[in-house]
Scaffold this motif. Sequence first.
Motif, PDB file in Angstrom:
ATOM      1  N   ASN A  61       0.843  -1.189   0.000  1.00 34.76           N
ATOM      2  CA  ASN A  61       0.000   0.000   0.000  1.00 34.76           C
ATOM      3  C   ASN A  61       0.882   1.246   0.000  1.00 34.76           C
ATOM      4  O   ASN A  61       1.835   1.348   0.775  1.00 34.76           O
ATOM      5  CB  ASN A  61      -0.917  -0.002   1.229  1.00 34.76           C
ATOM      6  CG  ASN A  61      -1.842  -1.208   1.244  1.00 34.76           C
ATOM      7  OD1 ASN A  61      -2.365  -1.614   0.208  1.00 34.76           O
ATOM      8  ND2 ASN A  61      -2.036  -1.790   2.410  1.00 34.76           N
ATOM      9  N   PHE A  62       0.570   2.186  -0.859  1.00 30.93           N
ATOM     10  CA  PHE A  62       1.381   3.399  -0.981  1.00 30.93           C
ATOM     11  C   PHE A  62       1.126   4.328   0.210  1.00 30.93           C
ATOM     12  O   PHE A  62      -0.027   4.516   0.619  1.00 30.93           O
ATOM     13  CB  PHE A  62       1.025   4.150  -2.261  1.00 30.93           C
ATOM     14  CG  PHE A  62       1.531   3.509  -3.522  1.00 30.93           C
ATOM     15  CD1 PHE A  62       2.015   2.212  -3.536  1.00 30.93           C
ATOM     16  CD2 PHE A  62       1.515   4.230  -4.721  1.00 30.93           C
ATOM     17  CE1 PHE A  62       2.466   1.634  -4.708  1.00 30.93           C
ATOM     18  CE2 PHE A  62       1.977   3.662  -5.887  1.00 30.93           C
ATOM     19  CZ  PHE A  62       2.451   2.364  -5.890  1.00 30.93           C
ATOM     20  N   PRO A  63       2.168   4.953   0.747  1.00 28.87           N
ATOM     21  CA  PRO A  63       1.970   5.913   1.831  1.00 28.87           C
ATOM     22  C   PRO A  63       1.314   7.199   1.324  1.00 28.87           C
ATOM     23  O   PRO A  63       1.546   7.617   0.185  1.00 28.87           O
ATOM     24  CB  PRO A  63       3.393   6.170   2.329  1.00 28.87           C
ATOM     25  CG  PRO A  63       4.264   5.914   1.148  1.00 28.87           C
ATOM     26  CD  PRO A  63       3.605   4.803   0.398  1.00 28.87           C
ATOM     27  N   PHE A  64       0.499   7.792   2.157  1.00 30.83           N
ATOM     28  CA  PHE A  64      -0.137   9.087   1.871  1.00 30.83           C
ATOM     29  C   PHE A  64      -0.871   9.089   0.531  1.00 30.83           C
ATOM     30  O   PHE A  64      -0.923  10.111  -0.157  1.00 30.83           O
ATOM     31  CB  PHE A  64       0.910  10.211   1.891  1.00 30.83           C
ATOM     32  CG  PHE A  64       1.704  10.280   3.158  1.00 30.83           C
ATOM     33  CD1 PHE A  64       1.098  10.609   4.359  1.00 30.83           C
ATOM     34  CD2 PHE A  64       3.070  10.020   3.159  1.00 30.83           C
ATOM     35  CE1 PHE A  64       1.825  10.671   5.542  1.00 30.83           C
ATOM     36  CE2 PHE A  64       3.801  10.077   4.328  1.00 30.83           C
ATOM     37  CZ  PHE A  64       3.181  10.400   5.524  1.00 30.83           C
ATOM     38  N   GLU A  84     -13.338   7.674   2.285  1.00 32.39           N
ATOM     39  CA  GLU A  84     -13.342   6.288   2.697  1.00 32.39           C
ATOM     40  C   GLU A  84     -14.301   6.120   3.862  1.00 32.39           C
ATOM     41  O   GLU A  84     -14.613   7.080   4.564  1.00 32.39           O
ATOM     42  CB  GLU A  84     -11.942   5.826   3.159  1.00 32.39           C
ATOM     43  CG  GLU A  84     -10.857   5.925   2.112  1.00 32.39           C
ATOM     44  CD  GLU A  84      -9.472   5.613   2.681  1.00 32.39           C
ATOM     45  OE1 GLU A  84      -9.399   5.190   3.864  1.00 32.39           O
ATOM     46  OE2 GLU A  84      -8.482   5.815   1.961  1.00 32.39           O
ATOM     47  N   GLY A  85     -14.750   4.866   4.066  1.00 30.53           N
ATOM     48  CA  GLY A  85     -15.477   4.538   5.278  1.00 30.53           C
ATOM     49  C   GLY A  85     -14.516   4.411   6.449  1.00 30.53           C
ATOM     50  O   GLY A  85     -13.283   4.485   6.296  1.00 30.53           O
ATOM     51  N   GLN A  86     -15.072   4.193   7.620  1.00 31.95           N
ATOM     52  CA  GLN A  86     -14.266   4.140   8.836  1.00 31.95           C
ATOM     53  C   GLN A  86     -13.325   2.934   8.848  1.00 31.95           C
ATOM     54  O   GLN A  86     -13.637   1.873   8.302  1.00 31.95           O
ATOM     55  CB  GLN A  86     -15.182   4.069  10.059  1.00 31.95           C
ATOM     56  CG  GLN A  86     -16.060   5.300  10.252  1.00 31.95           C
ATOM     57  CD  GLN A  86     -15.234   6.544  10.538  1.00 31.95           C
ATOM     58  OE1 GLN A  86     -14.383   6.533  11.427  1.00 31.95           O
ATOM     59  NE2 GLN A  86     -15.491   7.603   9.791  1.00 31.95           N
ATOM     60  N   LEU A  87     -12.163   3.111   9.484  1.00 38.20           N
ATOM     61  CA  LEU A  87     -11.220   2.011   9.678  1.00 38.20           C
ATOM     62  C   LEU A  87     -11.805   0.977  10.639  1.00 38.20           C
ATOM     63  O   LEU A  87     -12.626   1.308  11.496  1.00 38.20           O
ATOM     64  CB  LEU A  87      -9.897   2.546  10.241  1.00 38.20           C
ATOM     65  CG  LEU A  87      -9.123   3.500   9.318  1.00 38.20           C
ATOM     66  CD1 LEU A  87      -8.031   4.202  10.097  1.00 38.20           C
ATOM     67  CD2 LEU A  87      -8.538   2.731   8.143  1.00 38.20           C
ATOM     68  N   GLU A 143      -0.772   5.986   6.689  1.00 36.60           N
ATOM     69  CA  GLU A 143      -2.115   5.551   6.294  1.00 36.60           C
ATOM     70  C   GLU A 143      -3.160   6.621   6.615  1.00 36.60           C
ATOM     71  O   GLU A 143      -4.352   6.369   6.468  1.00 36.60           O
ATOM     72  CB  GLU A 143      -2.471   4.245   7.025  1.00 36.60           C
ATOM     73  CG  GLU A 143      -1.537   3.090   6.706  1.00 36.60           C
ATOM     74  CD  GLU A 143      -1.868   1.848   7.517  1.00 36.60           C
ATOM     75  OE1 GLU A 143      -3.064   1.480   7.588  1.00 36.60           O
ATOM     76  OE2 GLU A 143      -0.944   1.238   8.068  1.00 36.60           O
ATOM     77  N   VAL A 144      -2.739   7.758   7.048  1.00 32.89           N
ATOM     78  CA  VAL A 144      -3.556   8.919   7.460  1.00 32.89           C
ATOM     79  C   VAL A 144      -4.766   8.491   8.288  1.00 32.89           C
ATOM     80  O   VAL A 144      -5.892   8.901   8.023  1.00 32.89           O
ATOM     81  CB  VAL A 144      -3.975   9.780   6.250  1.00 32.89           C
ATOM     82  CG1 VAL A 144      -2.754  10.340   5.538  1.00 32.89           C
ATOM     83  CG2 VAL A 144      -4.823   9.021   5.236  1.00 32.89           C
TER      84      VAL A 144
END
Length: 918
Positions: A114-117, A136-139, A153-154
């Motif tokens: 997964n790419f950062p930022f 995005e939806g919630q983590l 991953e902000v």
Amino acid sequence: MRIKFLIRVNQARVWSFFILFPFILVMFLNGRLLASSPEEKAAFSTNHSQQQERRTPYSDEELFTFGRPAVSSGEQLREIAFPLGGIGTGTISLGGRGNLRDWEIFNRPGKGLNFPFTFFAIYVESDGKKFSRVLEGQLFPPYTGGHGYRREEVPGLPRFRQAVFRGEYPMAEVELSDPDLPVRVTIEAFNPFIPGDPESSGLPVAVLKYRVKNLTDKEIKITLAGSMANPIGLDGQEEFNSLFNPAFGQNVNRLVKGLVSGLYFISKKVPPDSPAYGTLALATSWPELTYLTHWVRGEWWDDLQIFWDDFSDDGQLRDLAEEDPSPDGRTDVGSLGLKAIIPAGGEVVLPFVISWHFPNLTNYFDIVREQRGRIYHPHYTRKFKDAWEVAEYLFQNLEPLENKTRHFREVFFSSTLPPYVLDAVSSQVSIIRTPTCLWLDDGRFFAFEGCSDRSGCCPLNCAHVWNYAQSLAFLFPELERSMRETDFLVNVKDDGSMVFRTSLPLGEKYWNFKPAADGQLGRIINLYRDWQISGDFAFLKKLWPQTKKALEYAWVAWDKDRDGLLEDEQHNTYDIEFFGPNSMLSGFYLGALEAGARMAEAVGDKKAAALYREIFRRGQKNYENQLWNGEYFIQKYDQALQKKYQYGEGCLSDQLLGQWLSMVAGVGRFLDEAKIKKTLESIYRYNFRENFYNFANVQRTYALADEKGLLLCTWPRGGRPPLPFPYSDEVWTGIEYHVASHLIYEGMVKEGLSLVKAVRNRYDGRRRNPWNEVECGHHYARAMSSWGLLLALSGFNYSVPEGRLGFAPALNQEDFKTFWSLGSTWGTFRQKLDLKAGKIGLFTAELNVEQGNLSLREFNFELTPTCSGAEILGVECFVNGQKVKARLERSERKLRVRFVSPLGLRTSDTLLLKVTSE
């Protein structure tokens, strides 16, 4: 008191006896069985199984409700990763929350890369209020880790509260909503996917459209921005968790403006011949832009803090410099924002395209180790020089490509089949687009069995695994024919043995290993299928000499006495050798003999055809006489010589695999119909488990606890070897699908559908990813046996050389519709019964050609059960409303329409048949 007490005690004893009696009886019978001879055990098992009615763990409502697949939400979003990419290009996956994950674009798998930022966000200004959210939806919990979530991953930025995912491959939607926001956002993601058009379906792009709906009665202002880290310098093997890496340096995020605008990601450090060399683009056709070519290169958390504050202030990004290469050892993040004003109650659609171009594919995987290290090039590099050209081409052709893709999706999902069936068939088509498959610049198609996290698994073109896979042959047959050419023109040696794993470059060196009986013989059956789909006689004639040699090799290695059964050492898909006559591999042999005889007749080799048929008839008789135990077919081997890794008296789920493949390929049924049905009943009864709570498995685990699944083998009559063949206690979706479709072919529709539903319940998004069925790796090719479900449920039969097409639906016969495909030609079929005042009126069958050309001499279909006893008065045939002459033949429910002159059907043509009755 004592008398009353004794009465109560005795009453209790009596009641206890009646309560315990059934359990005592069961224990007695079990003890009797344990003490019985093997013959008595077998008789008990047979009688018990005959008395026990076949059961299905699902209700009719669960199995026979029709419609489109349901949406996913909540915990079901956790595992979703919907692959976006073209054939032979790699993929980026859309997560269930709307996030981008698993960047598998570097000519190798990339699970967890997964790419950062790298994320999309929206700024909304409404009635004096400002809102900023990551799109995005919630983590999902757990929120654990030594330092919490990584900031790359902000995770601390606000997101939408609700997300709902709908996936209908090749298109997906994520709807994002939040009670605090005045907008609702729907992400529409897809790739061009058009059956029979691999070039349009092989673009290295992910199309993302953000549909923003204004929920207020006032005008609002928005900016929708995509941020992406420049990855050029990495070769896809290592993690991309940080902007700092020695591989980086001189990375440039170049702004390009024009009809197509955006950020073009390159590196001035990486040489063009490096495996890490490539380009990436984040592009749009939207004219109103704001951008940031690279974020601030600050200390601590400066970069993300400054970006987010700047974006959240007014939605306007303040660029630092248009082209400023990164210092050595680091790369940059760039952001592209699309600005819009949305009227009250209105909506806007903002388009993004992520395109990539990584031209150097390293052969890190070759089965012949000394072949490794060479560089090859993906097919798309023939057409495009870099990622920006890809983006421009996509936007220049977006409307027709998107319209054709949407049309395919609508046609496919209009089929009147259960949603979990449509899901099973369509979801596994995505395997063709994943790193499981390679399409090189010379036009040849290759494939692994599946994907490990960062490398292909089990190279290349493994014949016995790809025997199961049917999706490619019916959707992109020219690519499948490329594999046949490799099989027979390259991998068949002078002695007739076939190398079942391909080495590159072709023909230079061969893997020094024994041939696989199922792989070699199955490829012959598949060659017959490919000829029937294409009608390409020149193709068949070119491959026939090597095909003949491969078939007759059986008499050298496996059937030396030519009795139609394979006896000697037989390597197979379980990565071991079976010995002696057995149901699985001799079934392949029979199918190959019949397919070989038909192909020999077609090319004029009458002597070979007669010999194959003679051996086939002997084998047919010996198979049914020697291997049938009254319930199913078995293996016979010398247990004194071979004690390990056999199945013997076991009920093998793959025992009719050769027969199933022959059904799919158009060879048809060659074993006794009653024995086939009884065998399938036994496989379903003995091998399908409704849960795994009390099942011990020391092998790989693909089903557990409350899940349902089909075991590869069981031993219901006893006789399980101390060390049975590897994988025997496992559950493979590719086998579940082929057994399910075979059950359906033989009329056991509920049982077949139960297997399919069990698979898709295991891959529900909460437990596993619905678009990634695993076996020895992700996106495992065997799962493409699911295409057989469509063939069996529709009763689709075909022969392009004969100009024949037909259908015999297995369910919903009175109002049935299905998608069908022969690659470049595909469309729909619908049949409908018109009942008038309780009497049979008119039965219609309609064939629509949505794309391609079809020469049709004969069309066959079946009457519904309701009108099977009716007197047929005649049939009228129309092409686009114009009547055509035809003759009707009837055999019970089967109707065959022969056209006086062949019909030349083209795109958008409709053939309508009206059957009149009493």
